[in-house]
Design a protein around this motif. Structure first.
Motif, PDB file in Angstrom:
ATOM      1  N   PRO A 135      14.137 -45.336  23.140  1.00  0.00           N
ATOM      2  CA  PRO A 135      13.569 -44.593  22.012  1.00  0.00           C
ATOM      3  C   PRO A 135      12.092 -44.283  22.238  1.00  0.00           C
ATOM      4  N   SER A 136      11.620 -43.276  21.512  1.00  0.00           N
ATOM      5  CA  SER A 136      10.242 -42.818  21.684  1.00  0.00           C
ATOM      6  C   SER A 136       9.764 -42.170  20.393  1.00  0.00           C
ATOM      7  N   SER A 137       8.461 -42.158  20.222  1.00  0.00           N
ATOM      8  CA  SER A 137       7.859 -41.421  19.105  1.00  0.00           C
ATOM      9  C   SER A 137       7.023 -40.260  19.621  1.00  0.00           C
ATOM     10  N   ALA A 138       7.239 -39.894  20.890  1.00  0.00           N
ATOM     11  CA  ALA A 138       6.406 -38.836  21.477  1.00  0.00           C
ATOM     12  C   ALA A 138       7.203 -37.901  22.369  1.00  0.00           C
ATOM     13  N   VAL A 139       8.449 -37.619  21.991  1.00  0.00           N
ATOM     14  CA  VAL A 139       9.238 -36.622  22.715  1.00  0.00           C
ATOM     15  C   VAL A 139       8.924 -35.242  22.143  1.00  0.00           C
ATOM     16  N   ARG A 140       8.873 -34.253  22.993  1.00  0.00           N
ATOM     17  CA  ARG A 140       8.602 -32.889  22.532  1.00  0.00           C
ATOM     18  C   ARG A 140       9.726 -31.905  22.845  1.00  0.00           C
ATOM     19  N   ALA A 141      10.591 -32.199  23.817  1.00  0.00           N
ATOM     20  CA  ALA A 141      11.581 -31.200  24.199  1.00  0.00           C
ATOM     21  C   ALA A 141      12.790 -31.850  24.853  1.00  0.00           C
ATOM     22  N   VAL A 142      13.910 -31.120  24.795  1.00  0.00           N
ATOM     23  CA  VAL A 142      15.125 -31.462  25.532  1.00  0.00           C
ATOM     24  C   VAL A 142      15.573 -30.205  26.256  1.00  0.00           C
ATOM     25  N   VAL A 143      15.839 -30.344  27.557  1.00  0.00           N
ATOM     26  CA  VAL A 143      16.393 -29.237  28.335  1.00  0.00           C
ATOM     27  C   VAL A 143      17.790 -29.651  28.781  1.00  0.00           C
ATOM     28  N   ILE A 144      18.740 -28.728  28.632  1.00  0.00           N
ATOM     29  CA  ILE A 144      20.142 -29.017  28.917  1.00  0.00           C
ATOM     30  C   ILE A 144      20.703 -27.905  29.797  1.00  0.00           C
ATOM     31  N   ASN A 145      21.356 -28.293  30.880  1.00  0.00           N
ATOM     32  CA  ASN A 145      22.081 -27.297  31.660  1.00  0.00           C
ATOM     33  C   ASN A 145      23.563 -27.628  31.668  1.00  0.00           C
ATOM     34  N   SER A 146      24.396 -26.607  31.722  1.00  0.00           N
ATOM     35  CA  SER A 146      25.839 -26.795  31.828  1.00  0.00           C
ATOM     36  C   SER A 146      26.332 -26.122  33.100  1.00  0.00           C
ATOM     37  N   GLY A 147      27.513 -26.570  33.548  1.00  0.00           N
ATOM     38  CA  GLY A 147      28.100 -26.028  34.772  1.00  0.00           C
ATOM     39  C   GLY A 147      27.857 -26.893  35.989  1.00  0.00           C
ATOM     40  N   ASN A 148      26.908 -27.838  35.892  1.00  0.00           N
ATOM     41  CA  ASN A 148      26.580 -28.721  37.010  1.00  0.00           C
ATOM     42  C   ASN A 148      26.070 -30.035  36.425  1.00  0.00           C
TER      43      ASN A 148
END
Length: 395
Positions: free
Chosen positions: A58-71
């Protein structure tokens, strides 16, 4: 569709998938630091993005999530680790963030290295398209899909204490689905103000009753991830301790709503099988029995054929490895008793078969004793379409 405040979304195609009309990269960015919690696969073979994201929550300083599909970027060695880290650096550069504030998810075929040139192009394109619109949220939901027949979404607003909390979520998953997560990605967003510890505790409880209580084929994957991101815009102060139980209850129900969509979209599935077990010595035993029934190919194929073959169900309960009291056992199929106090009873097979055929959901209610333990578990039936699809998935 009402979305929580404090998030922007994008979903683009960057060429990871072969089909030209399929989005394959999603970016979600917080307007400020987000509280983030995560639950991950329990497979011992773990994909690079899971290793990275698990270390950051857990964190209180996340700013983004990047997700790729297909691999999946799984079983790709040190290069896979470098590529997952590179994805965070690319997002940070495109969005002016600290790289350590970025989480990563990947899904798709195992054992293929990521096409990082395409990933870089996709992250840049997604960063340029970020906004908080409903259309962008839906595009982001499209970007995480693989063999899914469609989007898996959930939305809700709840007043909890002094916070009016808006939830929105997206998920993917249709095959290689086993409890203790599955080939499944889930992203739950809300505007609650929570501490990172409270968010992590709530997500663990919610995941156990939802994402860890579904299966399609019992195959636990390498990439399973569910992240909860909280923007904190619903209140200036964290949710009071006396309201945390209610938040956990709402989050759990919300996650169940989302998770049930996964076996409903099981590859080739005709039915969802809802298994309700009661009378065990404890909840963990009840869940073990429910999972045993859910994983039985004989039970799953009987449901495919609308066959009320109760012997298969009780047999699967009996080999679950926990205490079952045969003289107290009962079984109902779609509300009709077929087995009671350890022995069969007369029932109309045609009527029950017709009820199974008429409804997408088949409900199996199993009592195994007089204890307090209960569990609800969801799976899909097993069809020839599942076999056909998975026999040539990677070729």
């Amino acid at each position: 569709m009402q979305l929580p405040q404090g998030f922007r979304f994008a979903g683009v195609r960057c060429g990871i998938k072969a089909k030209a009309d399929r989005k394959d990269l999603t970016l979600v960015v917080g307007d400020r630091d987000l509280v983030a919690a995560g639950v991950y696969t329990q497979n011992k073979i773990v994909a690079a993005p899971v290793v990275l994201s698990r270390s950051r929550t857990p964190s209180s300083a996340v700013r983004a999530v990047v997700i790729n599909s297909g691999n999946a970027n799984a079983c790709t060695g040190q290069q896979g680790d470098r590529d997952a880290l590179a994805m965070t650096n690319l997002v940070a550069k495109a969005c002016d963030l600290d790289p350590s504030s970025v989480l990563v998810m990947s899904t798709g075929i195992i054992g293929h290295k990521l096409p990082m040139d395409r990933i870089e192009q996709g992250i840049g394109a997604a960063a340029d398209q970020l906004n908080d619109s409903s259309d962008n949220f839906l595009a982001a939901a499209d970007g995480i899909l693989t063999t899914d027949q469609g989007r898996k979404l959930a939305f809700r607003c709840e007043q909890i204490g002094d916070q009016k909390i808006t939830f929105a979520a997206m998920a993917k998953g249709a095959g290689m689905i086993g409890p203790n997560m599955a080939t499944m990605l889930g992203l739950v967003l809300c505007d609650a103000n929570l501490t990172k510890i409270d968010a992590q505790r709530a997500l663990r409880v919610a995941a156990d009753a939802s994402f860890n209580s579904i299966s399609v084929d019992g195959h636990t994957s390498t990439n399973d991830t569910v992240n909860l991101l909280c923007s904190g815009t619903a209140s200036a102060t964290p949710l009071a301790e006396e309201h945390l139980a209610r938040f956990t209850e709402v989050l759990t129900d919300f996650c169940i709503e989302l998770a049930k969509q996964i076996p409903a979209d099981g590859e080739g599935a005709h039915h969802v099988i809802e298994i309700r077990v009661g009378g065990s010595d404890c909840d963990a035993d009840a869940k073990q029995i429910a999972k045993s029934i859910a994983d039985s190919p004989l039970v799953k194929t009987a449901v495919t054929g609308n066959d009320p073959n109760w012997g298969r169900i009780m047999s699967a309960a009996g080999y679950a490895g926990v205490l079952v009291r045969p003289e107290l056992c009962q079984l109902k199929i779609n509300g009709s008793m077929v087995f009671d106090k350890g022995q069969p009873i007369d029932f109309d097979e045609k009527t029950i078969s017709e009820s199974m055929a008429a409804d997408k959901t088949v409900v199996l209610e199993v009592t195994v004793g007089d204890g307090p333990g209960t569990s609800v578990f969801w799976t899909s039936d097993l069809t020839t379409d599942y076999v056909t699809f998975n026999s040539d998935y990677s070729t």
